[in-house]
Design a protein around this motif. Structure first.
Motif, PDB file in Angstrom:
ATOM      1  N   HIS A   1      83.125  36.867  61.016  1.00 15.96           N
ATOM      2  CA  HIS A   1      83.469  35.548  60.494  1.00 15.96           C
ATOM      3  C   HIS A   1      82.940  35.392  59.074  1.00 15.96           C
ATOM      4  O   HIS A   1      82.033  36.114  58.650  1.00 15.96           O
ATOM      5  N   ARG A   2      83.530  34.484  58.345  1.00 18.43           N
ATOM      6  CA  ARG A   2      83.023  34.080  57.039  1.00 18.43           C
ATOM      7  C   ARG A   2      82.728  32.592  57.083  1.00 18.43           C
ATOM      8  O   ARG A   2      83.487  31.822  57.681  1.00 18.43           O
TER       9      ARG A   2
ATOM     10  N   SER B   1      80.136  47.072  56.084  1.00 20.47           N
ATOM     11  CA  SER B   1      79.585  45.844  56.665  1.00 20.47           C
ATOM     12  C   SER B   1      79.168  46.036  58.119  1.00 20.47           C
ATOM     13  O   SER B   1      79.348  45.175  58.955  1.00 20.47           O
TER      14      SER B   1
ATOM     15  N   ALA C   1      82.050  28.426  60.643  1.00 20.14           N
ATOM     16  CA  ALA C   1      82.329  29.850  60.506  1.00 20.14           C
ATOM     17  C   ALA C   1      83.759  30.113  60.941  1.00 20.14           C
ATOM     18  O   ALA C   1      84.171  29.685  62.027  1.00 20.14           O
TER      19      ALA C   1
ATOM     20  N   ASN D   1      82.667  28.943  55.865  1.00 21.19           N
ATOM     21  CA  ASN D   1      83.309  27.978  54.976  1.00 21.19           C
ATOM     22  C   ASN D   1      82.287  26.863  54.770  1.00 21.19           C
ATOM     23  O   ASN D   1      82.142  25.969  55.611  1.00 21.19           O
TER      24      ASN D   1
ATOM     25  N   ALA E   1      87.532  36.283  60.393  1.00 18.45           N
ATOM     26  CA  ALA E   1      88.147  37.172  59.401  1.00 18.45           C
ATOM     27  C   ALA E   1      89.000  38.183  60.169  1.00 18.45           C
ATOM     28  O   ALA E   1      89.414  37.921  61.290  1.00 18.45           O
TER      29      ALA E   1
ATOM     30  N   SER F   1      78.988  35.851  61.607  1.00 22.95           N
ATOM     31  CA  SER F   1      79.209  35.673  60.162  1.00 22.95           C
ATOM     32  C   SER F   1      78.394  36.703  59.403  1.00 22.95           C
ATOM     33  O   SER F   1      77.188  36.552  59.209  1.00 22.95           O
ATOM     34  N   TRP F   2      79.055  37.730  58.980  1.00 25.15           N
ATOM     35  CA  TRP F   2      78.398  38.914  58.425  1.00 25.15           C
ATOM     36  C   TRP F   2      79.132  39.345  57.171  1.00 25.15           C
ATOM     37  O   TRP F   2      80.368  39.306  57.140  1.00 25.15           O
ATOM     38  N   ASP F   3      78.396  39.752  56.142  1.00 20.91           N
ATOM     39  CA  ASP F   3      79.072  40.130  54.896  1.00 20.91           C
ATOM     40  C   ASP F   3      78.994  41.630  54.633  1.00 20.91           C
ATOM     41  O   ASP F   3      78.382  42.386  55.393  1.00 20.91           O
ATOM     42  N   GLU F   4      79.615  42.034  53.525  1.00 20.71           N
ATOM     43  CA  GLU F   4      79.694  43.457  53.189  1.00 20.71           C
ATOM     44  C   GLU F   4      78.340  44.050  52.808  1.00 20.71           C
ATOM     45  O   GLU F   4      78.175  45.268  52.793  1.00 20.71           O
TER      46      GLU F   4
ATOM     47  N   ASP G   1      76.402  36.058  56.473  1.00 26.19           N
ATOM     48  CA  ASP G   1      77.223  35.574  55.366  1.00 26.19           C
ATOM     49  C   ASP G   1      76.601  34.332  54.716  1.00 26.19           C
ATOM     50  O   ASP G   1      76.241  33.367  55.397  1.00 26.19           O
TER      51      ASP G   1
END
Length: 204
Positions: free
Chosen positions: A154-155, A178, A163, A157, A166, A71-74, A79
């Motif tokens: 993943h993102r 990212s 997770a 929820n 994506a 789970s990793w974001d931009e 995340d």
């Protein structure tokens, strides 16, 4: 020797024996107390380490750890986390729920750090959870997880506490903003990196 002299001699001997007995008793007490405390502390540390090891083993079996790690974001963070990880408890995923339920509800604090290989052949790390500075009696459990080029980011929820996958694969993260944990350790093979999850636990 007079009766009075004999009595004084006997009194001196008795007093000396009492003093010696007191010293021996005091030495025994001071010798036992630190050992007892140390044994008790070690027992608690062992229990906490087993709890952390059990969580890692159980959640590895259920498959909740790797999606959390992916789970990793931009912005280049896990995340939903601030810079430096989650500070209020475990992430809102199956792995985080297990950490909170097993540790926080027992008044045990924890940090979770993720180690990964860098391009220089050394290791770097990223904090997933940071609940503060561990005490002197903290315990540690670790477990390794392999992630692959075709694994997807993943993102989280948060409402569902899981997770979810994506679209971006790890091998494609370097083409976006990212980049996942910085480095593909096996550019010519299917492995992206081997991640070591370290859980540090201590009594609050």
């Amino acid at each position: 020797m007079s009766d009075r002299g004999q009595a004084r001699t006997l009194e001196a001997i008795t007093a000396g024996m009492l003093l010696l007995a007191s010293i021996v008793f005091a030495l025994q007490v001071t010798a036992v107390t630190p050992l007892t405390g140390s044994t008790s502390s070690q027992h608690i540390e062992n229990q906490q380490a087993k709890l952390a090891e059990g969580i890692l083993a159980a959640e590895a079996e259920t498959g909740s750890v790797v999606p959390t790690l992916l789970s990793w974001d931009e912005d280049g963070h896990f995340d939903g986390a601030e810079a430096g990880g989650f500070h209020g408890g475990g992430p809102p995923t199956g792995f985080g729920v297990a950490l909170n339920r097993t540790l926080r509800e027992r008044n045990i604090a924890f940090n979770v750090k993720v180690f990964y290989l860098t391009g220089e052949g050394s290791r770097d790390s990223e904090l997933l959870v940071d609940l503060g500075s561990p005490s002197d009696h903290a315990s540690t459990a670790t477990r390794s997880f392999t992630v692959y080029d075709d694994d997807v980011l993943h993102r989280i929820n948060e409402s569902a506490q899981r997770a979810e996958p994506a679209a971006t694969t790890l091998e494609n993260t370097s083409m976006s903003n990212s980049t996942y944990l910085g480095y593909d350790a096996d550019p010519d093979g299917p492995v992206y990196n081997v991640l070591e999850v370290e859980v540090v636990v201590w009594r609050m």
